[in-house]
Design a protein around this motif. Structure first.
Motif, PDB file in Angstrom:
ATOM      1  N   UNK A   1       0.829  -1.208   0.000  1.00  0.00           N
ATOM      2  CA  UNK A   1       0.000   0.000   0.000  1.00  0.00           C
ATOM      3  C   UNK A   1       0.865   1.260   0.000  1.00  0.00           C
ATOM      4  N   UNK A   2       1.879   1.286   0.853  1.00  0.00           N
ATOM      5  CA  UNK A   2       2.749   2.461   0.917  1.00  0.00           C
ATOM      6  C   UNK A   2       3.485   2.674  -0.405  1.00  0.00           C
ATOM      7  N   UNK A   3       3.940   1.587  -1.034  1.00  0.00           N
ATOM      8  CA  UNK A   3       4.636   1.702  -2.315  1.00  0.00           C
ATOM      9  C   UNK A   3       3.728   2.232  -3.408  1.00  0.00           C
ATOM     10  N   UNK A   4       2.437   1.997  -3.278  1.00  0.00           N
ATOM     11  CA  UNK A   4       1.466   2.480  -4.266  1.00  0.00           C
ATOM     12  C   UNK A   4       0.992   3.893  -3.974  1.00  0.00           C
ATOM     13  N   UNK A   5       1.543   4.518  -2.941  1.00  0.00           N
ATOM     14  CA  UNK A   5       1.176   5.885  -2.620  1.00  0.00           C
ATOM     15  C   UNK A   5      -0.036   6.016  -1.723  1.00  0.00           C
ATOM     16  N   UNK A   6      -0.470   4.898  -1.129  1.00  0.00           N
ATOM     17  CA  UNK A   6      -1.600   4.941  -0.200  1.00  0.00           C
ATOM     18  C   UNK A   6      -1.099   5.231   1.211  1.00  0.00           C
ATOM     19  N   UNK A   7      -1.937   5.870   1.998  1.00  0.00           N
ATOM     20  CA  UNK A   7      -1.595   6.141   3.392  1.00  0.00           C
ATOM     21  C   UNK A   7      -1.970   4.936   4.249  1.00  0.00           C
ATOM     22  N   UNK A   8      -1.091   4.599   5.197  1.00  0.00           N
ATOM     23  CA  UNK A   8      -1.294   3.421   6.049  1.00  0.00           C
ATOM     24  C   UNK A   8      -1.271   3.823   7.514  1.00  0.00           C
ATOM     25  N   UNK A   9      -2.022   3.071   8.316  1.00  0.00           N
ATOM     26  CA  UNK A   9      -2.043   3.320   9.760  1.00  0.00           C
ATOM     27  C   UNK A   9      -2.422   2.038  10.479  1.00  0.00           C
ATOM     28  N   UNK A  10      -2.017   1.940  11.742  1.00  0.00           N
ATOM     29  CA  UNK A  10      -2.353   0.766  12.547  1.00  0.00           C
ATOM     30  C   UNK A  10      -2.470   1.162  14.000  1.00  0.00           C
ATOM     31  N   UNK A  11      -3.531   0.675  14.641  1.00  0.00           N
ATOM     32  CA  UNK A  11      -3.652   0.683  16.099  1.00  0.00           C
ATOM     33  C   UNK A  11      -3.597  -0.779  16.496  1.00  0.00           C
ATOM     34  N   UNK A  12      -2.505  -1.201  17.084  1.00  0.00           N
ATOM     35  CA  UNK A  12      -2.255  -2.643  17.168  1.00  0.00           C
ATOM     36  C   UNK A  12      -1.280  -2.971  18.293  1.00  0.00           C
ATOM     37  N   UNK A  13      -1.231  -4.256  18.606  1.00  0.00           N
ATOM     38  CA  UNK A  13      -0.267  -4.795  19.557  1.00  0.00           C
ATOM     39  C   UNK A  13       1.146  -4.555  19.036  1.00  0.00           C
TER      40      UNK A  13
ATOM     41  N   UNK B   1       1.146   5.028  13.539  1.00  0.00           N
ATOM     42  CA  UNK B   1       0.852   3.895  14.397  1.00  0.00           C
ATOM     43  C   UNK B   1       0.657   4.283  15.851  1.00  0.00           C
ATOM     44  N   UNK B   2      -0.269   3.564  16.496  1.00  0.00           N
ATOM     45  CA  UNK B   2      -0.444   3.618  17.946  1.00  0.00           C
ATOM     46  C   UNK B   2      -0.363   2.182  18.436  1.00  0.00           C
ATOM     47  N   UNK B   3       0.719   1.863  19.135  1.00  0.00           N
ATOM     48  CA  UNK B   3       1.001   0.472  19.494  1.00  0.00           C
ATOM     49  C   UNK B   3       0.996   0.308  21.015  1.00  0.00           C
ATOM     50  N   UNK B   4       0.249  -0.699  21.481  1.00  0.00           N
ATOM     51  CA  UNK B   4       0.180  -0.972  22.914  1.00  0.00           C
ATOM     52  C   UNK B   4       0.998  -2.213  23.231  1.00  0.00           C
ATOM     53  N   UNK B   5       1.270  -2.427  24.510  1.00  0.00           N
ATOM     54  CA  UNK B   5       2.220  -3.482  24.878  1.00  0.00           C
ATOM     55  C   UNK B   5       1.788  -4.252  26.116  1.00  0.00           C
ATOM     56  N   UNK B   6       0.527  -4.138  26.509  1.00  0.00           N
ATOM     57  CA  UNK B   6      -0.028  -4.937  27.593  1.00  0.00           C
ATOM     58  C   UNK B   6      -1.302  -5.601  27.092  1.00  0.00           C
ATOM     59  N   UNK B   7      -1.428  -6.916  27.333  1.00  0.00           N
ATOM     60  CA  UNK B   7      -2.549  -7.667  26.772  1.00  0.00           C
ATOM     61  C   UNK B   7      -3.900  -7.188  27.299  1.00  0.00           C
ATOM     62  N   UNK B   8      -3.930  -6.582  28.483  1.00  0.00           N
ATOM     63  CA  UNK B   8      -5.184  -6.112  29.041  1.00  0.00           C
ATOM     64  C   UNK B   8      -5.492  -4.663  28.669  1.00  0.00           C
TER      65      UNK B   8
ATOM     66  N   UNK C   1      -5.563   2.510   4.288  1.00  0.00           N
ATOM     67  CA  UNK C   1      -5.530   1.198   4.935  1.00  0.00           C
ATOM     68  C   UNK C   1      -5.310   1.396   6.413  1.00  0.00           C
ATOM     69  N   UNK C   2      -6.328   1.053   7.207  1.00  0.00           N
ATOM     70  CA  UNK C   2      -6.252   1.137   8.659  1.00  0.00           C
ATOM     71  C   UNK C   2      -6.413  -0.256   9.236  1.00  0.00           C
ATOM     72  N   UNK C   3      -5.442  -0.682  10.020  1.00  0.00           N
ATOM     73  CA  UNK C   3      -5.403  -2.013  10.623  1.00  0.00           C
ATOM     74  C   UNK C   3      -5.609  -1.856  12.119  1.00  0.00           C
ATOM     75  N   UNK C   4      -6.638  -2.515  12.648  1.00  0.00           N
ATOM     76  CA  UNK C   4      -6.977  -2.418  14.065  1.00  0.00           C
ATOM     77  C   UNK C   4      -6.886  -3.813  14.673  1.00  0.00           C
ATOM     78  N   UNK C   5      -6.064  -3.948  15.691  1.00  0.00           N
ATOM     79  CA  UNK C   5      -5.829  -5.261  16.267  1.00  0.00           C
ATOM     80  C   UNK C   5      -6.031  -5.188  17.772  1.00  0.00           C
ATOM     81  N   UNK C   6      -7.079  -5.862  18.274  1.00  0.00           N
ATOM     82  CA  UNK C   6      -7.408  -5.799  19.697  1.00  0.00           C
ATOM     83  C   UNK C   6      -7.044  -7.105  20.391  1.00  0.00           C
ATOM     84  N   UNK C   7      -6.812  -7.037  21.703  1.00  0.00           N
ATOM     85  CA  UNK C   7      -6.259  -8.179  22.430  1.00  0.00           C
ATOM     86  C   UNK C   7      -7.138  -8.691  23.562  1.00  0.00           C
ATOM     87  N   UNK C   8      -8.233  -8.000  23.914  1.00  0.00           N
ATOM     88  CA  UNK C   8      -8.978  -8.367  25.122  1.00  0.00           C
ATOM     89  C   UNK C   8      -9.638  -9.730  25.033  1.00  0.00           C
TER      90      UNK C   8
END
Length: 290
Positions: free
Chosen positions: A87-99, A129-136, A157-164
């Motif tokens: 996505x980034x190579x194609x000029x799209x903006x990428x983001x992730x809120x993830x572990x 990116x906004x990255x967390x580091x505790x499973x809870x 492209x927004x990737x959201x990854x939750x851990x609860x």
């Protein structure tokens, strides 16, 4: 003449969510299915059914023996072309809120909490990116992080990854009140956010990396550990035959198609020969007019 807008995609990975629990407890997502606004497929995860190897599977479409991420304990950057890279190579903006393991795979490794919690670098595969580091870390906060990234940076492209859900499964087991409750909490968050995302032109995919057995374990071959849901919202896709199960290697090329990208050659040929991506297959039947 105005240029056509690039496709936008939000992918939600509800870590540790097994297929049967999703179909029973995700009331809002199942409402969309009942009303014909979404489809839900059963996906069989790759092995080993562990988190870090399956993050790599989901985002690169390559199996563990090929990509080398064979266990949770391997801390290094991916050597594959992920959806973020494409996505980034194609000029799209990428983001992730993830572990933080997602950051370690695609932006920098090892992860340093004080330095890497928030990242904004357009030269990286994950540009924001906004990255967390505790499973809870609460899913409510995680989705708030994601909404900040979406509204502030307008990613394609927004990737959201939750851990609860995974955290509750390990604590209480995959057939427990606590596990079910965490799934229902996630569904409530999706019920608040998905309508807004759809109204603003996003496609939405909701899936998981692996399931969870009654003892709070995963990593093996049991259906409870491997079968996960794949909800696709906002597109009409040819249904599969009843009882057919998809391989998890197909998820990364599906993301690419939703973003208008050509999947990498290893996604389409080397590792998915029985499910080639073409305009004659279900993954190529996304209706861009609808």
């Amino acid at each position: 003449m105005s240029q056509p807008q690039s496709p936008k995609l939000i992918v939600i990975v509800l870590d540790g969510l097994r297929y049967d629990t999703a179909r029973r407890c995700l009331g809002y997502m199942e409402h969309l299915v009942e009303q014909g606004e979404a489809v839900c497929y059963q996906v069989k995860s790759e092995l080993p059914s562990l988190s870090r190897p399956l993050y790599e599977v989901l985002l690169t479409g390559t199996p563990a023996y090929a990509n080398g991420i064979t266990t949770n304990h391997i801390v290094r950057l991916s050597q594959e072309q992920s959806v973020f890279h494409l996505a980034a190579a194609a000029g799209l903006r990428t983001a992730a809120a993830a572990y933080h393991w997602v950051s370690e795979l695609y932006n920098s490794a090892p992860f340093h909490p004080l330095r890497d919690r928030h990242q904004h670098d357009e030269s990286k595969p994950i540009q924001h990116g906004a990255f967390y580091f505790e499973d809870h870390y609460p899913d409510s906060h995680l989705f708030a992080d994601a909404e900040y990234l979406r509204t502030a940076h307008d990613p394609h492209f927004l990737y959201i990854h939750s851990m609860n859900i995974d955290d509750a499964g390990h604590k209480f087991g995959g057939e427990s009140k606590g596990y079910d409750g965490s799934v229902r909490m996630a569904d409530g968050i999706l019920a608040m956010l998905v309508p807004t995302w759809l109204s603003e032109g996003y496609r939405v995919i909701v899936t998981s990396d692996h399931g969870m057995d009654a003892n709070g374990q995963h990593g093996g071959t049991a259906n409870e550990e491997r079968l996960v849901p794949l909800y696709i919202v906002g597109d009409r896709i040819i249904p599969l035959k009843e009882g057919q199960t998809l391989g998890q290697l197909n998820v990364a090329p599906l993301m690419c198609r939703c973003l208008g990208l050509e999947p990498s050659p290893v996604m389409t040929v080397q590792h998915n020969p029985s499910f080639p991506l073409s305009r004659n297959t279900w993954l190529g039947e996304i209706d861009d007019e609808g």
